[in-house]
Scaffold this active site. Structure first.
Site, PDB file in Angstrom:
ATOM      1  CB  CYS A  79     137.579  52.041  -5.669  1.00  0.00           C
ATOM      2  SG  CYS A  79     138.065  51.154  -7.185  1.00  0.00           S
ATOM      3  CG  HIS A 184     140.170  48.960  -3.184  1.00  0.00           C
ATOM      4  ND1 HIS A 184     138.812  48.936  -2.939  1.00  0.00           N
ATOM      5  CD2 HIS A 184     140.325  48.829  -4.518  1.00  0.00           C
ATOM      6  CE1 HIS A 184     138.169  48.781  -4.085  1.00  0.00           C
ATOM      7  NE2 HIS A 184     139.066  48.724  -5.061  1.00  0.00           N
ATOM      8  CD  GLU A 186     138.638  48.675   0.664  1.00  0.00           C
ATOM      9  OE1 GLU A 186     138.097  48.274  -0.380  1.00  0.00           O
ATOM     10  OE2 GLU A 186     139.044  49.857   0.811  1.00  0.00           O
TER      11      GLU A 186
END
Length: 204
Positions: A79, A184, A186
């Site tokens: 990001c 992202h 994650e």
């Protein structure tokens, strides 16, 4: 060991949990020696470019990060962490980045239709422009999670995937051992875990 750079900006707990989920040993650290001793480095980031860059340079972590990257260690920016890999950003002024990849960071409103909401927030499809690397286990059109108002502009040779939000925006980049993703991983479910797993398998 994978070092996650802690310079006061980033979603560290979710990242650490994601690496744990794929069986990887990670260390969240603000110690330059840990960057030197690691096998790979993750540079996270959320918020505004200028503030994050100031914190990264003030932390004393920017120079060792640049050194390790130039020595061939695999680095992944996530990001805002991806944006920091570039030469310069024009978010609320003009700010210098790490200059590990040539290019700049600019407002997506310069290229997307005026009716679209900013930031781009939510799931969007990847168009993979260069196979392999961190996309070794990723299929064309898989969806990942984005939250951003600014995007990278750079030469096409560095762009490994785009996403369309009224216009094609840079979704991921690579210059040798330096990788970056605007989304992202994650927060992107199994698709994101596959990308992190593929990064862990990248050779120095």
């Amino acid at each position: 060991m994978i070092a996650i750079v802690n310079y006061g900006v980033g979603n560290l707990f979710s990242l650490e949990s994601s690496f744990n989920a794929i069986g990887q040993q990670v260390k969240v650290t603000s110690n330059p020696e840990d960057l030197k001793n690691s096998d790979k480095i993750i540079l996270p980031g959320v918020g505004a470019f200028g503030d994050a860059a100031d914190k990264l340079f003030a932390s004393g972590l920017a120079e060792p990060l640049i050194t390790e990257a130039r020595n061939g260690k695999p680095i992944l920016g996530i990001c805002l962490g991806m944006q920091l890999l570039f030469t310069k950003s024009y978010e609320f002024g003009e700010h210098d980045g790490l200059d590990l990849i040539p290019g700049s960071v600019r407002d997506i409103r310069e290229v997307i239709p005026s009716g679209l909401k900013v930031p781009q927030m939510g799931w969007n499809a990847l168009h993979i422009t260069q196979d392999g690397g961190i996309f070794a286990d990723t299929h064309e059109g898989e969806h990942v999670y984005f939250v951003h108002s600014y995007s990278v502009r750079c030469e096409s040779q560095y762009i490994t995937a785009t996403t369309n939000y009224g216009a094609d925006l840079t979704a991921s980049v690579q210059s040798g051992n330096v990788f970056g993703v605007q989304f992202h991983p994650e927060k992107s479910g199994n698709a994101g875990l596959n990308i992190l797993r593929a990064f862990c398998e990248v050779k120095s």
